[in-house]
Motif scaffolding. Structure first.
Motif, PDB file in Angstrom:
ATOM      1  N   TYR A  32       0.883  -1.347   0.013  1.00 15.31           N
ATOM      2  CA  TYR A  32       0.090  -0.123  -0.113  1.00 15.31           C
ATOM      3  C   TYR A  32       1.076   1.266  -0.032  1.00 15.31           C
ATOM      4  O   TYR A  32       0.508   1.983  -0.681  1.00 15.31           O
ATOM      5  CB  TYR A  32      -0.819   0.234   1.262  1.00 15.31           C
ATOM      6  CG  TYR A  32      -1.915   1.341   1.354  1.00 15.31           C
ATOM      7  CD1 TYR A  32      -2.821   1.223   0.653  1.00 15.31           C
ATOM      8  CD2 TYR A  32      -1.299   2.491   2.084  1.00 15.31           C
ATOM      9  CE1 TYR A  32      -3.679   2.711   0.777  1.00 15.31           C
ATOM     10  CE2 TYR A  32      -2.310   3.333   2.274  1.00 15.31           C
ATOM     11  CZ  TYR A  32      -3.459   3.562   1.390  1.00 15.31           C
ATOM     12  OH  TYR A  32      -4.006   4.790   1.549  1.00 15.31           O
ATOM     13  N   GLN A  59      -6.968   5.599  -0.345  1.00 15.17           N
ATOM     14  CA  GLN A  59      -7.423   4.533   0.703  1.00 15.17           C
ATOM     15  C   GLN A  59      -8.822   4.126   0.043  1.00 15.17           C
ATOM     16  O   GLN A  59      -9.067   2.868   0.137  1.00 15.17           O
ATOM     17  CB  GLN A  59      -7.683   5.226   2.013  1.00 15.17           C
ATOM     18  CG  GLN A  59      -8.319   4.466   3.010  1.00 15.17           C
ATOM     19  CD  GLN A  59      -7.591   3.376   3.415  1.00 15.17           C
ATOM     20  OE1 GLN A  59      -6.462   3.490   3.475  1.00 15.17           O
ATOM     21  NE2 GLN A  59      -8.333   2.294   3.891  1.00 15.17           N
ATOM     22  N   GLN A  63      -9.505   0.160  -0.630  1.00 11.90           N
ATOM     23  CA  GLN A  63     -10.660  -0.937   0.114  1.00 11.90           C
ATOM     24  C   GLN A  63     -11.365  -1.335  -1.270  1.00 11.90           C
ATOM     25  O   GLN A  63     -11.811  -2.460  -0.926  1.00 11.90           O
ATOM     26  CB  GLN A  63     -11.537   0.272   0.845  1.00 11.90           C
ATOM     27  CG  GLN A  63     -10.908   0.633   2.092  1.00 11.90           C
ATOM     28  CD  GLN A  63     -11.460   1.823   2.754  1.00 11.90           C
ATOM     29  OE1 GLN A  63     -12.233   2.413   2.282  1.00 11.90           O
ATOM     30  NE2 GLN A  63     -11.370   1.857   4.195  1.00 11.90           N
ATOM     31  N   LYS A  92      -4.714  -9.458   0.432  1.00 10.12           N
ATOM     32  CA  LYS A  92      -4.884  -9.667   1.827  1.00 10.12           C
ATOM     33  C   LYS A  92      -3.714 -10.134   2.745  1.00 10.12           C
ATOM     34  O   LYS A  92      -3.730 -10.034   3.888  1.00 10.12           O
ATOM     35  CB  LYS A  92      -6.134 -10.385   2.000  1.00 10.12           C
ATOM     36  CG  LYS A  92      -7.284  -9.723   1.249  1.00 10.12           C
ATOM     37  CD  LYS A  92      -8.514 -10.866   1.521  1.00 10.12           C
ATOM     38  CE  LYS A  92      -9.718 -10.212   1.011  1.00 10.12           C
ATOM     39  NZ  LYS A  92      -9.714 -10.054  -0.671  1.00 10.12           N
ATOM     40  N   LEU A  96      -0.879  -4.012   4.601  1.00  9.09           N
ATOM     41  CA  LEU A  96      -2.482  -3.439   4.584  1.00  9.09           C
ATOM     42  C   LEU A  96      -2.241  -2.175   5.092  1.00  9.09           C
ATOM     43  O   LEU A  96      -1.466  -1.878   6.167  1.00  9.09           O
ATOM     44  CB  LEU A  96      -3.441  -4.333   5.627  1.00  9.09           C
ATOM     45  CG  LEU A  96      -3.735  -5.545   4.846  1.00  9.09           C
ATOM     46  CD1 LEU A  96      -4.820  -6.140   5.597  1.00  9.09           C
ATOM     47  CD2 LEU A  96      -4.570  -5.387   3.420  1.00  9.09           C
ATOM     48  N   SER A  99      -5.095   2.192   8.354  1.00  6.48           N
ATOM     49  CA  SER A  99      -6.526   2.402   8.851  1.00  6.48           C
ATOM     50  C   SER A  99      -7.467   1.174   8.594  1.00  6.48           C
ATOM     51  O   SER A  99      -8.395   0.756   9.456  1.00  6.48           O
ATOM     52  CB  SER A  99      -6.889   3.511   7.716  1.00  6.48           C
ATOM     53  OG  SER A  99      -6.869   3.304   6.289  1.00  6.48           O
ATOM     54  N   THR A 100      -7.021   0.313   7.743  1.00  4.88           N
ATOM     55  CA  THR A 100      -7.777  -0.903   7.337  1.00  4.88           C
ATOM     56  C   THR A 100      -7.408  -1.931   8.632  1.00  4.88           C
ATOM     57  O   THR A 100      -8.204  -2.411   9.321  1.00  4.88           O
ATOM     58  CB  THR A 100      -7.161  -1.676   6.183  1.00  4.88           C
ATOM     59  OG1 THR A 100      -7.575  -0.680   4.969  1.00  4.88           O
ATOM     60  CG2 THR A 100      -7.916  -3.018   5.934  1.00  4.88           C
ATOM     61  N   THR A 120     -20.259  -3.315   5.145  1.00  3.36           N
ATOM     62  CA  THR A 120     -19.314  -3.682   4.121  1.00  3.36           C
ATOM     63  C   THR A 120     -19.454  -5.310   3.660  1.00  3.36           C
ATOM     64  O   THR A 120     -19.649  -5.694   2.608  1.00  3.36           O
ATOM     65  CB  THR A 120     -17.839  -3.519   4.357  1.00  3.36           C
ATOM     66  OG1 THR A 120     -17.819  -1.896   4.712  1.00  3.36           O
ATOM     67  CG2 THR A 120     -16.801  -3.810   3.559  1.00  3.36           C
TER      68      THR A 120
END
Length: 188
Positions: A32, A59, A63, A92, A96, A99-100, A120
């Motif tokens: 990221y 961001q 997401q 994944k 990451l 914030s995630t 979500t």
């Protein structure tokens, strides 16, 4: 049919898909922090301003790119659906954004984070259920989604040695039969 002859909505959908594909590849490759909107735009063959127009910021793009359940293409077969799901594992399993990770840590203890996570996940379950046939499609979609969430949490937050030491390819190889069973027509 040339790209210019397609309806505007279809051109937009294709452009968005190219941006997401480029983002997934770059986030998986460099993480990221090192992935830039400019590099993602270059890989997608679009202007960086268009990436921001479609997604708002890096961001939000991230997401969307790492959603547990990508939006299935119409008519996607069960095998293609499984491979699409497994294709998100590289993201994944990688780096990451904080914030995630913070949202994932908070979702079980903070009511607002829990509500956000549930909304979500409900959206992801709905999209996946549309691609799965059978009367229990929503339940099977929920199970698939939670398997993917569990793998992510186990690797990223709990840092389970077995998951941290396994490659995304090995994890995908072992998950593939379970996901096939849950998404295929024989599960009905």
């Amino acid at each position: 049919m040339g790209e210019r002859l397609l309806p505007r909505a279809e051109r937009r959908r294709r452009t968005e898909g190219r941006i997401l594909d480029a983002a997934r590849a770059l986030f998986a490759e460099v993480g990221y922090e090192r992935a830039t909107v400019r590099a993602i735009a270059r890989a997608a063959g679009v202007d960086p301003a268009l990436v921001m127009q479609y997604f708002g910021n890096k961001q939000a793009l991230f997401q969307e790119a790492v959603r547990m359940t990508p939006v299935p293409e119409p008519g996607l077969g069960a095998e293609e659906l499984v491979e699409t799901l497994l294709g998100t594992l590289n993201l994944k399993m990688g780096e990451l954004p904080q914030s995630t990770l913070a949202m994932m840590r908070s979702m079980l203890t903070h009511p607002e984070a829990a509500t956000s996570a549930k909304e979500t996940l409900d959206g992801q379950i709905n999209r996946l259920a549309e691609a799965i046939s059978g009367e229990d499609a929503r339940l099977r979609a929920a199970l698939v989604t939670m398997i993917m969430v569990g793998v992510t949490v186990g690797r990223q937050l709990l840092e389970l040695d077995e998951l941290r030491g396994a490659s995304p390819e090995d994890i995908a190889r072992l998950l593939r039969p379970s996901l096939r069973a849950l998404t295929g027509p024989e599960a009905s």
